[in-house]
Design an enzyme around this catalytic site. Structure first.
Site, PDB file in Angstrom:
ATOM      1  N   GLU A 163       6.844   2.298  10.901  1.00 19.73           N
ATOM      2  CA  GLU A 163       5.399   2.053  10.823  1.00 19.73           C
ATOM      3  C   GLU A 163       5.070   0.617  11.252  1.00 19.73           C
ATOM      4  O   GLU A 163       4.171   0.374  12.056  1.00 19.73           O
ATOM      5  CB  GLU A 163       4.893   2.284   9.395  1.00 19.73           C
ATOM      6  N   GLY A 201      13.212  -5.468  -1.230  1.00 19.52           N
ATOM      7  CA  GLY A 201      11.831  -5.430  -0.734  1.00 19.52           C
ATOM      8  C   GLY A 201      10.830  -5.406  -1.870  1.00 19.52           C
ATOM      9  O   GLY A 201       9.872  -6.190  -1.916  1.00 19.52           O
ATOM     10  N   ARG A 202      11.047  -4.545  -2.851  1.00 13.32           N
ATOM     11  CA  ARG A 202      10.090  -4.391  -3.942  1.00 13.32           C
ATOM     12  C   ARG A 202      10.138  -5.549  -4.935  1.00 13.32           C
ATOM     13  O   ARG A 202       9.390  -5.578  -5.910  1.00 13.32           O
ATOM     14  CB  ARG A 202      10.323  -3.048  -4.651  1.00 13.32           C
ATOM     15  N   HIS A 242     -13.451   8.164 -17.625  1.00 19.79           N
ATOM     16  CA  HIS A 242     -14.408   9.171 -17.120  1.00 19.79           C
ATOM     17  C   HIS A 242     -13.712  10.067 -16.105  1.00 19.79           C
ATOM     18  O   HIS A 242     -14.349  10.660 -15.239  1.00 19.79           O
ATOM     19  CB  HIS A 242     -15.604   8.449 -16.509  1.00 19.79           C
ATOM     20  N   LYS A 297      11.603  -6.898   6.178  1.00 15.13           N
ATOM     21  CA  LYS A 297      12.948  -7.418   5.867  1.00 15.13           C
ATOM     22  C   LYS A 297      13.949  -6.875   6.876  1.00 15.13           C
ATOM     23  O   LYS A 297      14.716  -7.608   7.482  1.00 15.13           O
ATOM     24  CB  LYS A 297      13.324  -7.011   4.439  1.00 15.13           C
ATOM     25  N   GLU A 307      11.142   3.361  -7.154  1.00 13.32           N
ATOM     26  CA  GLU A 307      12.162   3.141  -6.122  1.00 13.32           C
ATOM     27  C   GLU A 307      13.400   2.496  -6.740  1.00 13.32           C
ATOM     28  O   GLU A 307      14.499   2.589  -6.203  1.00 13.32           O
ATOM     29  CB  GLU A 307      11.612   2.267  -4.979  1.00 13.32           C
TER      30      GLU A 307
HETATM   31  O1  F6P Z   1      11.461   2.831   2.897  1.00 13.90           O
HETATM   32  C1  F6P Z   1      11.503   2.082   1.791  1.00 13.90           C
HETATM   33  C2  F6P Z   1      11.609   0.610   2.135  1.00 13.90           C
HETATM   34  O2  F6P Z   1      12.853   0.312   2.617  1.00 13.90           O
HETATM   35  C3  F6P Z   1      11.281  -0.244   0.946  1.00 13.90           C
HETATM   36  O3  F6P Z   1      12.358  -0.427   0.080  1.00 13.90           O
HETATM   37  C4  F6P Z   1      10.808  -1.504   1.615  1.00 13.90           C
HETATM   38  O4  F6P Z   1      10.088  -2.300   0.743  1.00 13.90           O
HETATM   39  C5  F6P Z   1       9.955  -0.931   2.736  1.00 13.90           C
HETATM   40  O5  F6P Z   1      10.653   0.258   3.146  1.00 13.90           O
HETATM   41  C6  F6P Z   1       9.698  -1.829   3.903  1.00 13.90           C
HETATM   42  O6  F6P Z   1      10.911  -2.269   4.443  1.00 13.90           O
HETATM   43  P1  F6P Z   1      10.971  -3.537   5.454  1.00 13.90           P
HETATM   44  O7  F6P Z   1      10.442  -4.714   4.750  1.00 13.90           O
HETATM   45  O8  F6P Z   1      12.411  -3.636   5.802  1.00 13.90           O
HETATM   46  O9  F6P Z   1      10.101  -3.176   6.642  1.00 13.90           O
END
Ligand code: F6P
Length: 543
Positions: free
Chosen positions: A211, A266-267, A382, A205, A352
């Site tokens: 990452e 995002g979530r 288990h 987003k 979150e």
């Molecule tokens: O670091 C948390 C966050 O901002 C989440 O809220 C989000 O879902 C995720 O990182 C990934 O963000 P993006 O879709 O902007 O890469």
């Protein structure tokens, strides 16, 4: 601090009800009210919720509904659906529900509604063109694999639903998720793939997540080692983002950029273009059914009275157990292997959203979202269930059980159902010292040995749990399930009076991570605390 007499009345009623309930074992509540399973259960869409094994009675339930009314839950719900800027710290609307059905915003925000609909059509026709091999790769080969690069909300939803709907997955397209920055995982995924038959999706987003950006660069290098031509990217690379300009700068062609919007957290975004990898796996028809399932729960949430409203009841029960029974963790136990990723998805959604320390006014609060965890049943039996049966710690529990299993393995499914229901029974009933002793005596043990062993075999029981039965795992019921928990989390945000739609707490770790990377690259560790400096020295990553 209690502000006024109305508030005092609401909280006194809750306090009184809790005091009364705590005097009685759950088993006593059943003997006092044998029809509880009818009173405290609800059937909605694909679900049957049994909350009769919760420490509530009519007084407590009434007090909880009053509390929801006092918190103006219905008005705040309507404000969200109508697009009011309820995410006040980011000055944003919260419109993930409009991705399922735009009817609530058509009059107030016709442009947004139009854009949502046209984007959905564009995305699903792209899905159809890839699956039908209309859309081919740069060298004319059909797309057989998708690499979906994204993390957090740009990963958990599609991944969770894809594993839940594995039965619906077309065998034409395999989707491989790259979320973490783990070289072993990247190498393992790429070494098995051929860029000529791969579609690469960059889902972000913000288009700033470290990452995702680094993984995208690494995959791009792998891709260009085979297909260096500029046109090749245009055929194989897709972006899902609220920052289309940055995606274009990255080199992704405009027609292959599918927008995401600031009014979708995002979530809460699997319903948006972030769902593209899922749609490529299960097909556009099944993806549409996922949206329909969620829209059906949206309708229920919007229309049902509070005392017959499933997300509201689940939220109130969670609040009740946290505020009056000091239970600070929620264990979600899906009795289904294909729902194994559900707890991880719900962790981001709930923690979150409601992992906050100040209320809507910015004042400190004593209570907010629970620690959420869980694992699939019956594996959990288990593993950690011993602690819940005999340990001194406890928590809130949601059992989730599909009523229908795999046709070819009816015995497995019967045993799954029996075990799931039995766990909730054992947590309710426990085993008294007398019962344990009599069992041992009946097994032929002498009194003295029975007396000493029985103490180790007693179980307190009296542990509450929800049992959520899903009629069957289908695209519709899975959409409904996630929407149910989204609205439960939203309602809990209202009960705790927190903003469930920002996540400022994630920023510090990100900026410190950037500084540390810089220190590692420059070797300058002057501004680091001694512990971190020593750790870097020990890791000695540059040599
Ligand atoms: O670091 C948390 C966050 O901002 C989440 O809220 C989000 O879902 C995720 O990182 C990934 O963000 P993006 O879709 O902007 O890469």
């Amino acid at each position: 601090m209690i502000q006024n007499s109305k508030e005092a009345c609401v909280f006194n009623a809750l306090e009184t009800a809790a005091t009364e309930i705590k005097k009685r074992h759950l088993m006593t509540l059943f003997s006092e009210q044998p029809n509880r399973a009818y009173t405290y259960s609800l059937e909605v869409d694909s679900f049957y919720l049994d909350y009769s094994k919760q420490a509530i009675d009519d007084n407590a339930f009434k007090a909880l509904i009053n509390f929801a009314q006092y918190q103006k839950l219905e008005a705040k719900r309507d404000a969200m659906f109508q697009g009011d800027k309820i995410n006040h710290t980011e000055d944003r609307s919260v419109l993930h529900t409009a991705l399922r059905n735009t009817s609530q915003i058509n009059s107030k925000f016709p442009d947004i509604a139009q854009e949502i609909e046209s984007t959905k059509i564009k995305m699903l026709s792209f899905v159809d063109s890839v699956i039908s091999h209309q859309h081919l790769g740069h060298t004319g080969k059909a797309i057989t694999d998708v690499i979906s690069i994204g993390i957090g909300g740009s990963f958990f939803g599609p991944k969770m639903l894809q594993s839940a709907l594995i039965k619906n997955a077309s065998n034409k397209i395999k989707v491989h998720y790259l979320a973490n920055i783990d070289g072993d995982q990247i190498a393992n995924v790429l070494e098995r793939l051929n860029p000529e038959t791969c579609l690469v999706i960059v889902a972000s987003k913000s288009w700033t997540t470290a990452e995702t950006q680094l993984n995208a660069q690494s995959v791009l290098k792998w891709f260009q080692d085979t297909l260096p031509q500029k046109q090749a990217i245009q055929k194989h690379w897709v972006a899902l983002t609220a920052k289309p300009e940055q995606a274009q700068e990255f080199g992704i062609a405009e027609p292959m950029i599918f927008p995401m919007w600031d009014f979708v957290g995002g979530r809460y975004s699997v319903w948006s273009t972030i769902g593209l990898p899922l749609a490529l796996s299960i097909g556009s028809k099944a993806f549409t059914q996922v949206l329909e399932g969620a829209a059906s729960i949206d309708q229920h949430f919007l229309e049902a009275p509070l005392d017959k409203n499933m997300p509201v009841i689940m939220a109130l029960l969670g609040y009740w157990q946290q505020a009056y029974f000091d239970l600070n963790n929620l264990m979600v136990l899906p009795y289904s292997h294909s729902l194994k990723s559900l707890p991880a998805y719900l962790q981001q959604l709930d923690m979150e959203s409601n992992g906050k320390a100040v209320n809507s006014q910015g004042d400190n609060i004593t209570n907010s979202g629970p620690i959420l965890w869980g694992a699939e049943g019956t594996n959990c039996q288990h593993s950690f269930m011993q602690l819940f049966h005999q340990g001194k710690q406890s928590g809130m529990i949601d059992f989730i059980l599909p009523a229908k299993g795999h046709d070819k393995y009816p015995e497995q499914h019967k045993l799954m159902v029996a075990n799931c229901l039995a766990q909730a029974q054992a947590l309710l009933q426990g085993k008294t010292l007398t019962q344990a002793t009599n069992e041992l005596l009946a097994s032929g043990m002498n009194q003295e040995s029975a007396d000493s062993l029985a103490k180790h075999k007693t179980m307190p029981g009296n542990t509450s749990s929800n049992m959520l039965i899903i009629d069957e795992i289908t695209p519709h019921s899975m959409g409904a399930l996630l929407a149910l928990y989204e609205h439960k989390v939203f309602c809990q945000g209202i009960l705790f009076d927190v903003n469930s739609f920002d996540q400022w707490g994630v920023e510090l770790g990100k900026s410190l991570g950037k500084n540390l990377l810089n220190s590692m690259n420059t070797g300058n560790i002057d501004n680091l605390d001694p512990s971190t400096a020593k750790l870097l020295e020990f890791i000695n990553i540059n040599n």
